[in-house]
Design a protein around this motif. Structure first.
Motif, PDB file in Angstrom:
ATOM      1  N   PRO A   1      35.148  34.304  48.346  1.00 48.06           N
ATOM      2  CA  PRO A   1      35.569  34.822  47.033  1.00 48.06           C
ATOM      3  C   PRO A   1      34.567  34.521  45.921  1.00 48.06           C
ATOM      4  CG  PRO A   1      37.445  33.848  48.160  1.00 48.06           C
ATOM      5  CD  PRO A   1      36.240  33.517  48.993  1.00 48.06           C
ATOM      6  N   LEU A   2      33.916  33.356  45.975  1.00 46.52           N
ATOM      7  CA  LEU A   2      32.921  33.033  44.956  1.00 46.52           C
ATOM      8  C   LEU A   2      31.684  33.917  45.104  1.00 46.52           C
ATOM      9  CD1 LEU A   2      33.236  29.140  44.928  1.00 46.52           C
ATOM     10  CD2 LEU A   2      33.776  30.678  43.033  1.00 46.52           C
ATOM     11  N   GLU A   3      31.308  34.218  46.339  1.00 45.77           N
ATOM     12  CA  GLU A   3      30.179  35.120  46.567  1.00 45.77           C
ATOM     13  C   GLU A   3      30.532  36.541  46.129  1.00 45.77           C
ATOM     14  OE1 GLU A   3      28.074  32.794  50.330  1.00 45.77           O
ATOM     15  OE2 GLU A   3      29.696  34.232  50.698  1.00 45.77           O
ATOM     16  N   GLU A   4      31.791  36.906  46.282  1.00 42.88           N
ATOM     17  CA  GLU A   4      32.217  38.225  45.799  1.00 42.88           C
ATOM     18  C   GLU A   4      32.073  38.327  44.286  1.00 42.88           C
ATOM     19  OE1 GLU A   4      36.208  41.038  45.513  1.00 42.88           O
ATOM     20  OE2 GLU A   4      36.043  39.599  47.177  1.00 42.88           O
ATOM     21  N   ILE A   5      32.359  37.250  43.593  1.00 39.61           N
ATOM     22  CA  ILE A   5      32.178  37.232  42.138  1.00 39.61           C
ATOM     23  C   ILE A   5      30.707  37.475  41.784  1.00 39.61           C
ATOM     24  CG2 ILE A   5      32.167  35.685  40.133  1.00 39.61           C
ATOM     25  CD1 ILE A   5      34.806  34.523  41.222  1.00 39.61           C
ATOM     26  N   SER A   6      29.814  36.791  42.483  1.00 42.21           N
ATOM     27  CA  SER A   6      28.382  36.988  42.248  1.00 42.21           C
ATOM     28  C   SER A   6      27.973  38.434  42.520  1.00 42.21           C
ATOM     29  CB  SER A   6      27.571  36.037  43.124  1.00 42.21           C
ATOM     30  OG  SER A   6      27.710  34.706  42.698  1.00 42.21           O
ATOM     31  N   LEU A   7      28.497  38.996  43.595  1.00 41.74           N
ATOM     32  CA  LEU A   7      28.183  40.378  43.953  1.00 41.74           C
ATOM     33  C   LEU A   7      28.683  41.352  42.886  1.00 41.74           C
ATOM     34  CD1 LEU A   7      27.172  42.440  46.096  1.00 41.74           C
ATOM     35  CD2 LEU A   7      29.468  42.347  47.104  1.00 41.74           C
ATOM     36  N   ARG A   8      29.924  41.204  42.483  1.00 40.46           N
ATOM     37  CA  ARG A   8      30.493  42.102  41.471  1.00 40.46           C
ATOM     38  C   ARG A   8      29.725  42.014  40.152  1.00 40.46           C
ATOM     39  NH1 ARG A   8      35.313  44.504  42.598  1.00 40.46           N
ATOM     40  NH2 ARG A   8      36.530  43.702  44.381  1.00 40.46           N
TER      41      ARG A   8
ATOM     42  N   ILE B   1      31.713  31.647  33.269  1.00 39.60           N
ATOM     43  CA  ILE B   1      32.004  32.649  34.301  1.00 39.60           C
ATOM     44  C   ILE B   1      33.340  33.325  34.005  1.00 39.60           C
ATOM     45  CG2 ILE B   1      32.379  33.038  36.771  1.00 39.60           C
ATOM     46  CD1 ILE B   1      29.523  32.168  36.196  1.00 39.60           C
ATOM     47  N   GLU B   2      34.324  32.526  33.635  1.00 37.92           N
ATOM     48  CA  GLU B   2      35.646  33.089  33.353  1.00 37.92           C
ATOM     49  C   GLU B   2      35.622  33.970  32.105  1.00 37.92           C
ATOM     50  OE1 GLU B   2      38.359  29.744  33.448  1.00 37.92           O
ATOM     51  OE2 GLU B   2      38.637  29.988  35.628  1.00 37.92           O
ATOM     52  N   ALA B   3      34.721  33.690  31.168  1.00 36.01           N
ATOM     53  CA  ALA B   3      34.583  34.537  29.978  1.00 36.01           C
ATOM     54  C   ALA B   3      34.075  35.927  30.338  1.00 36.01           C
ATOM     55  CB  ALA B   3      33.639  33.882  28.973  1.00 36.01           C
ATOM     56  N   CYS B   4      33.491  36.044  31.524  1.00 39.06           N
ATOM     57  CA  CYS B   4      33.030  37.355  32.012  1.00 39.06           C
ATOM     58  C   CYS B   4      34.135  38.112  32.741  1.00 39.06           C
ATOM     59  CB  CYS B   4      31.821  37.172  32.924  1.00 39.06           C
ATOM     60  SG  CYS B   4      30.347  36.518  32.095  1.00 39.06           S
ATOM     61  N   GLY B   5      35.337  37.518  32.792  1.00 35.44           N
ATOM     62  CA  GLY B   5      36.483  38.227  33.355  1.00 35.44           C
ATOM     63  C   GLY B   5      36.904  37.793  34.744  1.00 35.44           C
TER      64      GLY B   5
ATOM     65  N   ASN C   1      38.544  34.825  37.453  1.00 36.67           N
ATOM     66  CA  ASN C   1      39.445  33.677  37.551  1.00 36.67           C
ATOM     67  C   ASN C   1      38.989  32.788  38.701  1.00 36.67           C
ATOM     68  OD1 ASN C   1      41.515  31.850  37.640  1.00 36.67           O
ATOM     69  ND2 ASN C   1      43.142  33.346  38.021  1.00 36.67           N
ATOM     70  N   LEU C   2      38.606  31.568  38.374  1.00 35.01           N
ATOM     71  CA  LEU C   2      38.084  30.646  39.385  1.00 35.01           C
ATOM     72  C   LEU C   2      39.131  29.674  39.903  1.00 35.01           C
ATOM     73  CD1 LEU C   2      34.579  29.734  37.877  1.00 35.01           C
ATOM     74  CD2 LEU C   2      35.207  31.628  39.377  1.00 35.01           C
TER      75      LEU C   2
END
Length: 286
Positions: free
Chosen positions: A20-27, A263-267, A269-270
């Motif tokens: 899921p964290l890598e998905e955040i980087s990808l998105r 990161i969360e300010a970019c939308g 949820n961690l």
């Protein structure tokens, strides 16, 4: 598509799934830099359906599995001419591994600076750097901008080959002699020379090449801290006047709590997301 031949973003992956964290980087890569060419570089035969489910328009470049079959080979891929020749139609490549994160689109401005190599600053102690550690240099390959022509010129430099061979000769004279004998015919026929470099490819470009090749332009510490953070992000943030850099690398590894609000300010949820417990573990493919 913006600057379609100026710069290409290369996302190197070796597994058909991601966290899921890598998905955040990808998105985030596509959210901020999606108007540039972006290539998912992965081994031939790898299933990319999980990536396409997240980014349907993602372009895939399948390369021989050898290059990502081990971390040592992955390091060589970023040193050897193979990948730079493959993307020689571009002036720059931005390596964006899936533990990177980009905060805004400063990419064209960084290309305009004309540097050959730029990554996050390094400190003495590297991954174990203490808060007061001295600056060690500029490197880090996981989020790095590289001038393609400089990568090829540097790697194929006979001066660099001789310098590295001399270093090897002091440590392992017989091995260096064998390499010299093997490489002489290569040089005579215009083929690529071989090198022996056992450390990370980012230290090769960030610390070694510019030491032996004065023309090779590595970013200064002040430039690097505006480009990217890796270790000691809180210290770098203060030095930047509490301004985030263009992007960062290994944000889940070194100081997740510093990066969390940004990161969360970019939308994103961690909550409840846990980073991998190990790094630089490239398992065999196939």
């Amino acid at each position: 598509m913006k600057d379609s031949k100026r710069v290409v973003i290369l996302i190197t992956v070796h597994q058909p799934t991601f966290t899921p964290l890598e998905e955040i980087s990808l998105r985030q890569c596509f959210e901020v830099l999606g108007h540039y060419p972006i290539k998912l570089v992965c081994p031939e035969g790898m299933d990319t359906s999980a990536y396409r489910a997240v980014i349907p328009q993602i372009e895939v470049d399948h390369i021989p599995p050898h290059w990502q079959s081990s971390y040592a080979n992955f390091t060589l891929m970023k040193i050897e001419p193979f990948l730079y020749r493959r993307y020689a139609q571009y002036e720059y490549v931005l390596f964006y591994e899936l533990d990177a994160f980009v905060f805004r689109d400063d990419l064209a401005a960084w290309c305009d600076r004309g540097l050959d190599y730029i990554g996050a600053p390094w400190f003495e102690g590297m991954v174990a750097a203490k808060e007061n550690a001295a600056v060690h240099g500029v490197g880090n390959g996981g989020f790095s901008l590289r001038k393609v022509s400089a990568m090829l010129r540097g790697r194929l430099s006979k001066r660099l080959w001789l310098r590295l061979l001399a270093t090897e000769a002091r440590q392992k004279p017989l091995q260096a002699l064998r390499r010299f004998i093997v490489d002489l015919p290569r040089i005579a026929f215009g083929r690529d020379t071989t090198i022996n470099y056992q450390r990370g490819e980012d230290s090769f470009w960030g610390l070694v090449v510019n030491r032996h090749l004065p023309w090779f332009k590595v970013a200064s510490f002040d430039e690097a801290r505006q480009f990217s953070f890796e270790t000691l992000p809180r210290r770098l943030y203060k030095l930047n006047g509490e301004r985030l850099p263009f992007g960062c690398h290994a944000w889940t590894r070194y100081d997740l709590e510093f990066f969390r609000p940004h990161i969360e300010a970019c939308g994103y949820n961690l909550d409840g997301l846990v980073p991998r417990s190990t790094f630089h573990t490239l398992e065999k493919v196939g």
